[in-house]
Write an enzyme that holds these catalytic residues in place. Sequence first.
Site: not given
Length: 167
Positions: A35-37, A39
Amino acid sequence: MSTIYDFSVKNAAGEMVSMDKYRGLVVIIVNVASYCGFTNSNYRELKELSGKYYKKGLRVAAFPCNQFGYQEPSCEVDISNFINEKFEFEPDLYEKIEVNKPIFGGGNVSPLWEFLKKEQPGTLTNAIKWNFTKFLVDRKGRVVARFAPTTNPSSFEEEIKELLGEE
């Protein structure tokens, strides 16, 4: 400890695996989060590089980490399913780890990641700054480069090709 081959880690199934399995291969070691920018771009580019160079000896070793913004809360099974379903990609997936000592103490930092940080120090501090910090390892198990989370994997394709002996 002088190479990654001196370490053993747990894979996503909880089994101990010697990093010696990468002897003679080029490896990208990366801390990942679902859930990372970063990803989407990282998984897409890591998949592309892996597809292009797997037969020539490139491997991706992915270590889930929940230390940054709690962006990897799932268990390893769910993480593996997410990567497979969303990106149709199967990197070597390992157990969720801590890459930095928690600010308030405690925690169990991965010895492999302590080694990676020592071999390729960071800017200002050796701490891992965020998800998708990438380390490039040569065919002799030496850590030769470190790339920031903001660095796209495709941007160091030339270094990969050189390490694979493909200049």
